[in-house]
Design a protein around this motif. Sequence first.
Motif, PDB file in Angstrom:
ATOM      1  N   ASN A 141       0.922  -1.136   0.074  1.00 48.00           N
ATOM      2  CA  ASN A 141      -0.229   0.016  -0.355  1.00 48.00           C
ATOM      3  C   ASN A 141       0.719   1.066  -0.012  1.00 48.00           C
ATOM      4  OD1 ASN A 141      -1.651  -1.241  -0.146  1.00 48.00           O
ATOM      5  ND2 ASN A 141      -2.845  -1.451   2.257  1.00 48.00           N
ATOM      6  N   GLN A 142       1.846   1.157   0.303  1.00 43.18           N
ATOM      7  CA  GLN A 142       3.132   2.678   0.419  1.00 43.18           C
ATOM      8  C   GLN A 142       3.510   2.345  -0.589  1.00 43.18           C
ATOM      9  OE1 GLN A 142       5.867   1.601   4.131  1.00 43.18           O
ATOM     10  NE2 GLN A 142       4.120   1.516   5.517  1.00 43.18           N
ATOM     11  N   HIS A 143       4.011   1.504  -1.478  1.00 44.96           N
ATOM     12  CA  HIS A 143       4.319   1.672  -3.144  1.00 44.96           C
ATOM     13  C   HIS A 143       3.432   0.967  -4.290  1.00 44.96           C
ATOM     14  CE1 HIS A 143       7.918   2.450  -0.711  1.00 44.96           C
ATOM     15  NE2 HIS A 143       7.663   1.532   0.218  1.00 44.96           N
ATOM     16  N   MET A 144       2.039   1.446  -3.763  1.00 47.84           N
ATOM     17  CA  MET A 144       1.189   1.167  -5.330  1.00 47.84           C
ATOM     18  C   MET A 144       1.703   1.627  -6.209  1.00 47.84           C
ATOM     19  SD  MET A 144      -1.359   0.140  -3.660  1.00 47.84           S
ATOM     20  CE  MET A 144      -2.832  -0.019  -4.631  1.00 47.84           C
ATOM     21  N   GLY A 145       1.633   0.380  -7.354  1.00 43.18           N
ATOM     22  CA  GLY A 145       2.387   1.160  -8.580  1.00 43.18           C
ATOM     23  C   GLY A 145       3.751   0.423  -9.125  1.00 43.18           C
ATOM     24  N   ARG A 146       4.175  -0.397  -7.454  1.00 48.34           N
ATOM     25  CA  ARG A 146       5.432  -0.889  -8.486  1.00 48.34           C
ATOM     26  C   ARG A 146       5.970  -1.692  -7.116  1.00 48.34           C
ATOM     27  NH1 ARG A 146       9.733   1.805  -5.628  1.00 48.34           N
ATOM     28  NH2 ARG A 146       9.308   3.055  -3.901  1.00 48.34           N
ATOM     29  N   LEU A 147       5.156  -1.602  -6.486  1.00 46.47           N
ATOM     30  CA  LEU A 147       5.442  -4.066  -5.878  1.00 46.47           C
ATOM     31  C   LEU A 147       3.916  -4.006  -5.739  1.00 46.47           C
ATOM     32  CD1 LEU A 147       6.473  -5.857  -3.434  1.00 46.47           C
ATOM     33  CD2 LEU A 147       5.628  -4.271  -2.229  1.00 46.47           C
ATOM     34  N   ASN A 148       4.198  -5.453  -6.246  1.00 46.17           N
ATOM     35  CA  ASN A 148       2.892  -6.570  -7.193  1.00 46.17           C
ATOM     36  C   ASN A 148       3.409  -7.723  -5.803  1.00 46.17           C
ATOM     37  OD1 ASN A 148       0.779  -7.322  -8.059  1.00 46.17           O
ATOM     38  ND2 ASN A 148       1.742  -8.866  -9.658  1.00 46.17           N
ATOM     39  N   ILE A 149       1.846  -8.249  -5.585  1.00 45.72           N
ATOM     40  CA  ILE A 149       2.634  -9.264  -3.977  1.00 45.72           C
ATOM     41  C   ILE A 149       1.114 -10.691  -5.297  1.00 45.72           C
ATOM     42  CG2 ILE A 149       2.278 -10.526  -1.960  1.00 45.72           C
ATOM     43  CD1 ILE A 149       2.798  -7.948  -1.324  1.00 45.72           C
ATOM     44  N   VAL A 150       1.923 -11.360  -5.013  1.00 48.37           N
ATOM     45  CA  VAL A 150       0.479 -12.328  -5.623  1.00 48.37           C
ATOM     46  C   VAL A 150       1.024 -14.377  -4.317  1.00 48.37           C
ATOM     47  CG1 VAL A 150       0.196 -14.438  -7.872  1.00 48.37           C
ATOM     48  CG2 VAL A 150       1.224 -11.970  -7.873  1.00 48.37           C
ATOM     49  N   HIS A 151      -0.451 -14.153  -4.156  1.00 49.21           N
ATOM     50  CA  HIS A 151      -0.002 -15.182  -2.751  1.00 49.21           C
ATOM     51  C   HIS A 151      -0.920 -16.840  -3.898  1.00 49.21           C
ATOM     52  CE1 HIS A 151       0.380 -12.904   0.327  1.00 49.21           C
ATOM     53  NE2 HIS A 151      -0.094 -12.002   0.069  1.00 49.21           N
ATOM     54  N   LEU A 152      -0.221 -16.927  -3.620  1.00 43.90           N
ATOM     55  CA  LEU A 152      -0.547 -18.682  -4.219  1.00 43.90           C
ATOM     56  C   LEU A 152      -0.360 -19.382  -3.272  1.00 43.90           C
ATOM     57  CD1 LEU A 152       2.484 -19.866  -6.915  1.00 43.90           C
ATOM     58  CD2 LEU A 152       0.462 -18.369  -7.195  1.00 43.90           C
ATOM     59  N   LEU A 153      -1.681 -19.929  -3.200  1.00 42.97           N
ATOM     60  CA  LEU A 153      -2.357 -21.347  -2.470  1.00 42.97           C
ATOM     61  C   LEU A 153      -2.766 -22.119  -2.283  1.00 42.97           C
ATOM     62  CD1 LEU A 153      -4.623 -18.816   0.166  1.00 42.97           C
ATOM     63  CD2 LEU A 153      -2.084 -18.832   0.644  1.00 42.97           C
ATOM     64  N   SER A 154      -2.448 -23.508  -1.289  1.00 45.80           N
ATOM     65  CA  SER A 154      -2.779 -24.608  -1.974  1.00 45.80           C
ATOM     66  C   SER A 154      -3.933 -25.010  -1.784  1.00 45.80           C
ATOM     67  CB  SER A 154      -1.687 -25.393  -1.630  1.00 45.80           C
ATOM     68  OG  SER A 154      -1.295 -25.655  -0.273  1.00 45.80           O
ATOM     69  N   ASP A 155      -4.499 -24.108  -0.780  1.00 49.33           N
ATOM     70  CA  ASP A 155      -5.568 -25.223  -0.288  1.00 49.33           C
ATOM     71  C   ASP A 155      -7.075 -25.079  -1.384  1.00 49.33           C
ATOM     72  OD1 ASP A 155      -6.152 -22.174  -0.348  1.00 49.33           O
ATOM     73  OD2 ASP A 155      -6.979 -22.304   1.940  1.00 49.33           O
ATOM     74  N   GLY A 156      -6.498 -23.770  -2.257  1.00 48.86           N
ATOM     75  CA  GLY A 156      -7.478 -23.734  -2.943  1.00 48.86           C
ATOM     76  C   GLY A 156      -8.485 -23.020  -2.909  1.00 48.86           C
ATOM     77  N   SER A 157      -8.405 -21.642  -1.799  1.00 50.35           N
ATOM     78  CA  SER A 157      -9.398 -21.127  -1.382  1.00 50.35           C
ATOM     79  C   SER A 157      -9.039 -20.093  -2.555  1.00 50.35           C
ATOM     80  CB  SER A 157      -8.840 -20.146  -0.163  1.00 50.35           C
ATOM     81  OG  SER A 157      -7.260 -20.149  -0.034  1.00 50.35           O
ATOM     82  N   GLU A 180      -9.683 -17.177  -5.822  1.00 52.37           N
ATOM     83  CA  GLU A 180     -10.506 -17.975  -6.553  1.00 52.37           C
ATOM     84  C   GLU A 180      -9.861 -18.251  -8.300  1.00 52.37           C
ATOM     85  OE1 GLU A 180     -13.066 -14.171  -6.402  1.00 52.37           O
ATOM     86  OE2 GLU A 180     -13.735 -15.160  -4.245  1.00 52.37           O
ATOM     87  N   ILE A 181      -9.074 -17.092  -8.379  1.00 52.19           N
ATOM     88  CA  ILE A 181      -8.563 -17.569  -9.794  1.00 52.19           C
ATOM     89  C   ILE A 181      -7.942 -18.710  -9.823  1.00 52.19           C
ATOM     90  CG2 ILE A 181      -7.119 -16.309 -11.199  1.00 52.19           C
ATOM     91  CD1 ILE A 181      -7.662 -13.304  -9.904  1.00 52.19           C
ATOM     92  N   ASP A 182      -7.610 -19.072 -10.548  1.00 53.20           N
ATOM     93  CA  ASP A 182      -6.970 -20.253 -10.783  1.00 53.20           C
ATOM     94  C   ASP A 182      -5.962 -20.710 -11.107  1.00 53.20           C
ATOM     95  OD1 ASP A 182      -9.484 -22.041 -10.793  1.00 53.20           O
ATOM     96  OD2 ASP A 182      -9.538 -22.011 -13.289  1.00 53.20           O
ATOM     97  N   LEU A 183      -5.345 -19.357 -11.616  1.00 50.28           N
ATOM     98  CA  LEU A 183      -3.508 -18.823 -11.583  1.00 50.28           C
ATOM     99  C   LEU A 183      -2.909 -18.446 -10.411  1.00 50.28           C
ATOM    100  CD1 LEU A 183      -1.122 -18.750 -13.253  1.00 50.28           C
ATOM    101  CD2 LEU A 183      -1.658 -15.861 -13.100  1.00 50.28           C
ATOM    102  N   PHE A 184      -3.412 -18.306  -9.376  1.00 53.72           N
ATOM    103  CA  PHE A 184      -2.728 -18.105  -7.997  1.00 53.72           C
ATOM    104  C   PHE A 184      -3.269 -19.246  -7.035  1.00 53.72           C
ATOM    105  CE2 PHE A 184      -4.463 -13.620  -9.211  1.00 53.72           C
ATOM    106  CZ  PHE A 184      -3.318 -13.540  -9.646  1.00 53.72           C
ATOM    107  N   ARG A 185      -4.015 -20.964  -7.886  1.00 51.06           N
ATOM    108  CA  ARG A 185      -4.360 -22.027  -6.525  1.00 51.06           C
ATOM    109  C   ARG A 185      -3.084 -22.310  -6.905  1.00 51.06           C
ATOM    110  NH1 ARG A 185     -10.396 -22.895  -8.530  1.00 51.06           N
ATOM    111  NH2 ARG A 185     -11.306 -21.466  -7.534  1.00 51.06           N
ATOM    112  N   GLY A 186      -2.572 -23.343  -5.976  1.00 57.92           N
ATOM    113  CA  GLY A 186      -1.729 -24.887  -5.734  1.00 57.92           C
ATOM    114  C   GLY A 186      -0.356 -23.771  -5.149  1.00 57.92           C
ATOM    115  N   ARG A 187       1.070 -24.843  -5.937  1.00 53.06           N
ATOM    116  CA  ARG A 187       2.271 -24.468  -5.491  1.00 53.06           C
ATOM    117  C   ARG A 187       2.910 -24.395  -6.556  1.00 53.06           C
ATOM    118  NH1 ARG A 187       3.007 -27.150  -0.571  1.00 53.06           N
ATOM    119  NH2 ARG A 187       2.020 -29.192  -0.474  1.00 53.06           N
ATOM    120  N   ILE A 188       4.405 -23.738  -6.079  1.00 52.59           N
ATOM    121  CA  ILE A 188       5.496 -22.964  -7.083  1.00 52.59           C
ATOM    122  C   ILE A 188       5.846 -24.578  -8.452  1.00 52.59           C
ATOM    123  CG2 ILE A 188       7.616 -21.988  -7.260  1.00 52.59           C
ATOM    124  CD1 ILE A 188       6.301 -20.104  -4.996  1.00 52.59           C
ATOM    125  N   ASP A 189       5.409 -24.443  -9.683  1.00 55.19           N
ATOM    126  CA  ASP A 189       6.353 -25.604 -10.010  1.00 55.19           C
ATOM    127  C   ASP A 189       5.773 -25.013 -11.139  1.00 55.19           C
ATOM    128  OD1 ASP A 189       3.756 -25.669 -11.338  1.00 55.19           O
ATOM    129  OD2 ASP A 189       3.093 -27.356 -10.251  1.00 55.19           O
TER     130      ASP A 189
END
Length: 355
Positions: free
Chosen positions: A162-178, A180-189
């Motif tokens: 929030n302090q650096h909007m437009g310069r820092l992007n964070i993508v959370h990948l969750l393996s529990d399927g929670s 909503e977007i398929d791209l952000f589900r699962g593990r890093i492979d």
Amino acid sequence: MAQFHPLTVTDIQKTTRDAVVVTLRPENGADFTFTQGQYLTFKRDFGGEELRRSYSVCSGANDGTLQVGVKRVSGGVFSTWANTELDVGDTLDAMMPMGGFFAADTAQTPNILAFAAGSGITPILSILRTAMDDPTVRATLIYSNRNPNTVMFREELEDLKNQHMGRLNIVHLLSDGSQEIDLFRGRIDAAKCDALFENWIDIKSVTTSYICGPEQMMQTVAQTLEGHGLPKDRIRFELFASAQMGRAKLPAIDMSAPEDGVEGQLTVGGETWSFVIPQNTSLLDAALENNMDAPYACKAGVCSTCKAKVLEGDVEMIANHALEDYEVDAGYVLTCQCFPVTSQRVVWDYDQSEH
């Protein structure tokens, strides 16, 4: 070199149910200035046995504070104690900051891509906090966890974003399927990396990538990054655990070596000692058996605390999860993983380790 200094605990905050952020104040005028991505090695006596553990600094290099993140590990004596018994006002003994998990030339890293899994976020957070101090830097973090409750530094990451909007992007990948977007589900492979590079990340604009997590994940990410054109020397690793704990195999002992061992000579803290290295004994263990104050922490080839330069003799390093190729080419080794393969003497110097 292996000298420990007292640090007073000034604050402890829970970041998840089984992870804490410990704020520390150096005592006796000790200078604990660190570079983003470095770690501290602590020691403590448990039931008459000294344990050493390394934990990454999570504060930014310019924050004016010294903080480490400690995640409780199943069966982990030190991490369990830090999460359940450590209290404000207690004193911890630590070595000066060490580690090389940072780009040597930060001016050449205007577009950072970071990958972290679990507690691997700790040094990454330090790197991102420091990087955001430069208004010309942009960064993307891909952070993998089981579910939202296991995300370390969730609030800190959101605040930084929030302090650096437009310069820092964070993508959370969750393996529990929670997610909503398929791209952000699962593990890093490999497949996930390919999909992210195709749909979310312009890999051609990335100047440096930092990866911290389990060994297999890091290898997969690094191979995928190289496959998409990022040069190997722009990919930085920090392994927080290894599937290969300790020695992987017996060293290739020179059959001409004397049965009673090989002559060894080490330098540490400006002093030099000579002694015999018994067969099938690492350089580090030989030093410790002779009561030398050699630096070490994990003894698994992971942390680089025992790094030294071999000046004479031939050795075999049977595991290396911490040194870069150029360091090995220059003669640096992890002494916990090095064994003599010569009948002549071996000379090594901790003072040239460039910690």
